[in-house]
Write an enzyme that holds these catalytic residues in place. Structure first.
Site, PDB file in Angstrom:
ATOM      1  N   VAL A  86     -24.950   7.719  32.819  1.00 50.42           N
ATOM      2  CA  VAL A  86     -25.617   7.350  34.065  1.00 50.42           C
ATOM      3  C   VAL A  86     -24.913   8.102  35.190  1.00 50.42           C
ATOM      4  O   VAL A  86     -23.687   8.085  35.290  1.00 50.42           O
ATOM      5  CB  VAL A  86     -25.556   5.832  34.336  1.00 50.42           C
ATOM      6  CG1 VAL A  86     -26.239   5.494  35.647  1.00 50.42           C
ATOM      7  CG2 VAL A  86     -26.183   5.057  33.189  1.00 50.42           C
ATOM      8  N   GLY A 138     -25.555  10.126  39.421  1.00 53.87           N
ATOM      9  CA  GLY A 138     -26.212   9.990  40.714  1.00 53.87           C
ATOM     10  C   GLY A 138     -27.695  10.262  40.643  1.00 53.87           C
ATOM     11  O   GLY A 138     -28.486   9.732  41.431  1.00 53.87           O
ATOM     12  N   PHE A 139     -28.121  11.117  39.699  1.00 54.69           N
ATOM     13  CA  PHE A 139     -29.535  11.456  39.573  1.00 54.69           C
ATOM     14  C   PHE A 139     -30.303  10.360  38.854  1.00 54.69           C
ATOM     15  O   PHE A 139     -31.451  10.081  39.160  1.00 54.69           O
ATOM     16  CB  PHE A 139     -29.644  12.781  38.802  1.00 54.69           C
ATOM     17  CG  PHE A 139     -31.014  13.394  38.813  1.00 54.69           C
ATOM     18  CD1 PHE A 139     -31.391  14.253  39.831  1.00 54.69           C
ATOM     19  CD2 PHE A 139     -31.928  13.128  37.804  1.00 54.69           C
ATOM     20  CE1 PHE A 139     -32.647  14.829  39.839  1.00 54.69           C
ATOM     21  CE2 PHE A 139     -33.182  13.700  37.802  1.00 54.69           C
ATOM     22  CZ  PHE A 139     -33.542  14.557  38.832  1.00 54.69           C
ATOM     23  N   GLY A 140     -29.706   9.740  37.865  1.00 59.34           N
ATOM     24  CA  GLY A 140     -30.364   8.698  37.090  1.00 59.34           C
ATOM     25  C   GLY A 140     -29.717   8.570  35.724  1.00 59.34           C
ATOM     26  O   GLY A 140     -28.569   8.967  35.517  1.00 59.34           O
ATOM     27  N   LYS A 141     -30.467   8.025  34.753  1.00 64.99           N
ATOM     28  CA  LYS A 141     -29.944   7.812  33.405  1.00 64.99           C
ATOM     29  C   LYS A 141     -30.203   9.025  32.521  1.00 64.99           C
ATOM     30  O   LYS A 141     -31.181   9.742  32.702  1.00 64.99           O
ATOM     31  CB  LYS A 141     -30.583   6.568  32.785  1.00 64.99           C
ATOM     32  CG  LYS A 141     -30.207   5.275  33.482  1.00 64.99           C
ATOM     33  CD  LYS A 141     -30.862   4.073  32.810  1.00 64.99           C
ATOM     34  CE  LYS A 141     -30.435   2.771  33.503  1.00 64.99           C
ATOM     35  NZ  LYS A 141     -31.076   1.582  32.893  1.00 64.99           N
ATOM     36  N   VAL A 142     -29.308   9.199  31.532  1.00 64.13           N
ATOM     37  CA  VAL A 142     -29.454  10.267  30.546  1.00 64.13           C
ATOM     38  C   VAL A 142     -29.623   9.612  29.184  1.00 64.13           C
ATOM     39  O   VAL A 142     -28.803   8.773  28.784  1.00 64.13           O
ATOM     40  CB  VAL A 142     -28.234  11.209  30.544  1.00 64.13           C
ATOM     41  CG1 VAL A 142     -28.436  12.331  29.536  1.00 64.13           C
ATOM     42  CG2 VAL A 142     -27.988  11.774  31.940  1.00 64.13           C
ATOM     43  N   LYS A 162     -32.589  13.682  30.985  1.00 64.30           N
ATOM     44  CA  LYS A 162     -32.146  13.075  32.242  1.00 64.30           C
ATOM     45  C   LYS A 162     -33.358  12.658  33.054  1.00 64.30           C
ATOM     46  O   LYS A 162     -34.157  13.492  33.471  1.00 64.30           O
ATOM     47  CB  LYS A 162     -31.267  14.051  33.031  1.00 64.30           C
ATOM     48  CG  LYS A 162     -30.693  13.463  34.304  1.00 64.30           C
ATOM     49  CD  LYS A 162     -29.437  14.183  34.781  1.00 64.30           C
ATOM     50  CE  LYS A 162     -29.700  15.591  35.220  1.00 64.30           C
ATOM     51  NZ  LYS A 162     -28.497  16.183  35.874  1.00 64.30           N
ATOM     52  N   ASP A 169     -20.020  20.776  42.547  1.00 59.37           N
ATOM     53  CA  ASP A 169     -19.732  19.437  42.026  1.00 59.37           C
ATOM     54  C   ASP A 169     -18.949  19.541  40.721  1.00 59.37           C
ATOM     55  O   ASP A 169     -19.316  18.945  39.708  1.00 59.37           O
ATOM     56  CB  ASP A 169     -21.034  18.661  41.821  1.00 59.37           C
ATOM     57  CG  ASP A 169     -20.811  17.153  41.740  1.00 59.37           C
ATOM     58  OD1 ASP A 169     -19.725  16.691  42.141  1.00 59.37           O
ATOM     59  OD2 ASP A 169     -21.713  16.436  41.278  1.00 59.37           O
TER      60      ASP A 169
END
Length: 838
Positions: A530, A532-536, A550, A646
């Site tokens: 999980v 910042g973009f969402g769940k993987v 993702k 990042d």
């Protein structure tokens, strides 16, 4: 004898009186407060405002133009009694006031309200004081709105907000003439004028230039405009709380880049001025509160407290900083740096030493020029970690910014409409732009509707619910261009509305049905990460291969821009140490990326926080080398290079063979062009890994990735989180803590205990030196990723040589044991005594 003594006393009296008369001209000057549009005196907190038409007011008005009055005003301004009247002019209007030559604060008060059906939003005028231009084409409502002060009415003709313009003028005549000049075809107004004597108390001619030595500006001969005045870390200070100068001190939080970058502190102890000459520079209330970086909730101590201000380009500025040490009672306890417009104004600044003790009010002035291409001024304070202070933070109590006149001019032509938007073009030009934009909008909408209809028809007449879509993700083709489904499936590019081809995108465009099948309808048991973009999710695509899928979360801080950046970056990048993009899905409100599956997860999961087996020292070196190769390719593989932005251990993934690959390119930026040294961009990244120079200046370079990678190297050694607020204060930040041990050449003290005895001491020493070089404060002094890569490979060679030496030693020991057994057996059989290996 008595007559002689009497004559001497009288003579002495006259001498004293003459001396007093000569030397106290400043004391003879009294504030002159004008209530414009009034014919009587109004008293506010003991200060008497004389109506500009009141008899015997020592004021000359060039013409008796119209006066306007408001029956009531909303808001709680202490100036409300004088804001109910105004002098309105459609032709030039002069106020002539008799004064004693000297320095004065001149304040012009503007509080718009409706009068005689005149639209206050149409007012535009200028102001000149004794030949010095103060204002040109001023729109009071527009400037108020631009400062985010929205006009509010009460009872039909009230206003909640006002505008005060403050200047410091050196007047060498016995009169002050204030000219108010309406713009052509417009009108102007003024509610009140303050003329307050200040003598030579406010400014010294000698001032320190940012990045240079002291200089003489002859400020007394210049006009000065007050741009900002802040009570840092404290409440608003109202004019009636600021002695006889009646200055307003705003709160500072709205100007801070990160409002919680410093904690507010206060001290009720008795505060005194470091010098009696400072007593009029600011009230003691300013020095009783401050903002400090000594906050256990602010984890990144290497960053600065930052304030950003809009200023007028092509002017010189005086920045005044107010200090008072409220906590420490000895020198060298708090030492910090001061930056103005991204340049160092002061190193090793110690308030205690400068002021001469604790609770001593002190100020420091700096001069800086703003170019014609700049409209912002940055003030930043941060710890000077090299100074060896026990408190690695900074302190500020108050802040003022003054604009200095150039060639007899303080005016800056910036017109605003009533909404606060800048108006910089003629009405006819704007009309053409609006007309053209309207025609273009109609054409674009027509094309868009046609294309949407066509796509919907080709996809089985699927309905696009624009109402629902507005609350989720926007479809990609509505944002940048039309994605041709069949073409994309073959790896072709996308076509935008102009018919040109956008960046070629490789990989398959998956349907949402295929994604649901691959993830068992987004089964939570398949979640492998999980971010910042969402769940993987771990998924199995149609050819039976595994993939990392993702799925964006609509409430995520990362959105459409990051989604597209990820696709575009990975479409043009191919490298063994970069995660490969298999494809993507953008149906309905979904944004989904499909990557190659990395069986061994993130580097961080093998360092701490999971039950995965720890990596050996050689494995850690191999991983660091792989990640460095990936970053080096990013920086050099494209024409302008790509900055990851990042870099962290959760974005370094390991495949089934523990080959490291960089991932997550949603924040990546194309590097600077040849004629530039950096990319100016908002700060993004992860706390603990952020380059402090990038944070201070918003100047992104490849060296920002190098800094982040240096933090990764220390994380690999210590196997702990880069920020851990549960630890003692000096250990919260991994980079600072590890650098302290590295500078002492004692990094082995904090190494991951699971590595003890299984690493080459020499390789660890060189590894620490590389990490230290990556974390140098100034980016220009850091190595490139290519240099980091070369040194890491050398570290690996040192470790492998050490391992081979150990193997040879172990082999030698084993051979010795075996030989002794053979000798013993032979001796028994032959009856011979063999005493040596020879």
């Amino acid at each position: 004898m008595e007559k002689k003594q009497c004559r001497e006393v009288v003579s002495l009296f006259f001498v004293v009186m003459i001396f007093v008369f000569i030397t106290t001209g400043e004391a003879q000057a009294q504030p002159f407060l004008i209530n414009c549009g009034g014919n009587s005196t109004v008293s506010i907190d003991g200060r008497k405002w004389i109506g500009d038409l009141a008899p015997n007011n020592n004021l000359t008005l060039s013409s008796t133009v119209m006066a306007a009055t408001a029956s009531s005003l909303s808001g709680d301004s202490i100036y409300e009694p004088i804001y109910k009247s105004a002098r309105v002019f459609t032709d030039g209007l002069n106020y002539t006031v008799e004064v004693i030559p000297g320095n004065y604060i001149v304040r012009l008060h503007f509080c718009p309200f409706t009068f005689d059906n005149m639209n206050i939003n149409d007012s535009s005028f200028g102001v000149v004081a004794n030949g010095l231009k103060l204002l040109t084409q001023l729109s009071v409502p527009g400037e108020i709105a631009h400062k985010n002060l929205y006009l509010q009415s009460s009872g039909g003709n009230g206003s909640s907000f006002s505008l005060i313009k403050e200047y410091v003028l050196g007047i060498n005549l016995d009169v002050l003439v204030i000219e108010l000049i309406p713009s052509e075809g417009s009108f102007g107004f003024v509610n009140a004028i303050e003329i307050v004597p200040v003598g030579d108390r406010l400014f010294a001619d000698a001032i320190r230039r940012v990045g240079g030595n002291d200089m003489n500006l002859n400020l007394s001969g210049q006009g000065i405009e007050t741009m900002y005045r802040l009570n840092v870390g404290g409440p608003e200070i109202k004019p009636n709380q600021d002695s006889d100068l009646w200055r307003m001190w705003e709160v500072d939080s709205s100007y801070m880049i990160t409002a919680n970058a410093g904690v507010e502190i206060r001290n009720s102890s008795n505060i005194t001025y470091a010098s009696m000459n400072d007593s009029s520079l600011a009230p003691l209330l300013v020095y009783e509160t401050a903002r400090s970086m000594s906050n256990t909730e602010v984890l990144e101590k290497r960053f600065n407290m930052s304030w950003k201000f809009e200023v007028h380009p092509d002017f010189d500025y005086l920045v005044r900083l107010h200090f008072c040490e409220l906590v420490y009672d000895s020198a060298k306890d708090r030492i910090f740096r001061i930056y103005i417009n991204n340049r160092t104004a002061a190193n090793t600044f110690d308030v205690y030493v400068k002021a001469g003790g604790k609770n001593r009010a002190y100020h420091q002035d700096y001069f800086d020029a703003v170019s014609s291409k700049t409209d912002t001024l940055w003030i930043q304070l941060g710890p000077d970690t090299a100074a060896g202070a026990s408190g690695t933070d900074a302190l500020l109590n108050g802040l003022e910014i003054f604009k200095l006149s150039r060639n007899g001019n303080l005016a800056y032509v910036e017109k605003y409409d009533s909404s606060g938007n800048s108006v910089g073009h003629s009405k006819s030009w704007i009309l053409w732009v609006v007309t053209g934009a309207g025609i273009a909008s109609v054409a674009i909408l027509a094309v868009a509707f046609t294309l949407v209809f066509y796509i919907c028809k080709n996809q089985g007449e699927k309905t696009i619910d624009m109402k629902n879509n507005s609350t989720g993700w926007r479809l990609l083709f509505l944002h940048r261009g039309i994605v041709n489904s069949s073409a994309n499936a073959k790896g072709m590019g996308s076509q935008n509305l102009n018919g040109s081809t956008a960046s070629t995108r490789s990989g398959k465009r998956f349907t949402l049905a295929e994604i649901r099948a691959a993830t068992n309808n987004f089964d939570e048991s398949l979640v492998i990460g999980v971010g910042g973009f969402g769940k993987v999710y771990k998924g199995e695509i149609e050819d039976g291969s595994l993939a990392a899928i993702k799925r964006a979360n609509p409430q995520s801080e990362q959105g459409l821009a990051e989604f597209e950046t990820e696709i575009e970056m990975l479409s043009k990048l191919r490298h063994r140490h970069l995660v490969s993009l298999i494809g993507f899905c953008e149906e309905q409100d979904e944004m989904i990326l499909v990557y190659e599956y990395m069986a061994n997860g993130t580097l961080r999961s093998h360092l701490f926080g999971s039950d995965r087996p720890p990596l050996t020292w050689k494995q850690r070196l191999d991983v660091c080398i792989g990640a460095a190769r990936g970053l080096h390719y990013l920086h050099t593989g494209a024409e302008r290079g790509i900055i990851h932005r990042d870099v962290k251990t959760t974005n370094i993934l390991l495949d089934e063979n523990f080959v490291a690959k960089m991932s997550d390119f949603g924040l990546s930026k194309t590097g600077p062009s040849m004629e530039h040294t950096h990319v100016s961009t908002a700060v993004k990244g992860s706390f603990g890994y952020l380059d402090p120079e990038y944070f201070r200046r918003q100047h992104l370079t490849e060296k920002s990735d190098v800094y982040s990678f240096g933090v990764v190297l220390f994380e690999v050694i210590c196997a702990r989180a880069v920020i851990n607020p549960t630890l003692p204060k000096d250990q919260i930040n991994l980079a600072e803590w590890a650098m302290k041990w590295q500078r002492q050449r004692s990094l082995q003290t904090i190494i991951d205990p699971r590595l003890k005895g299984n690493y080459s001491p020499e390789s660890l020493e060189k590894f620490g030196e590389i990490a230290e070089k990556c974390l140098v404060d100034e980016g220009k002094n850091r190595p490139t990723m290519g240099e980091v890569l070369w040194h890491l490979e050398y570290v690996l060679q040192l470790h492998e040589a050490w391992m081979h030496a150990i193997d040879r030693e172990n082999s030698f020991s084993s051979s010795q044991d075996l030989w002794e057994l053979v000798v013993e057996d032979t001796d028994i059989k032959n009856g011979k005594e063999i005493t040596s290996l020879e």
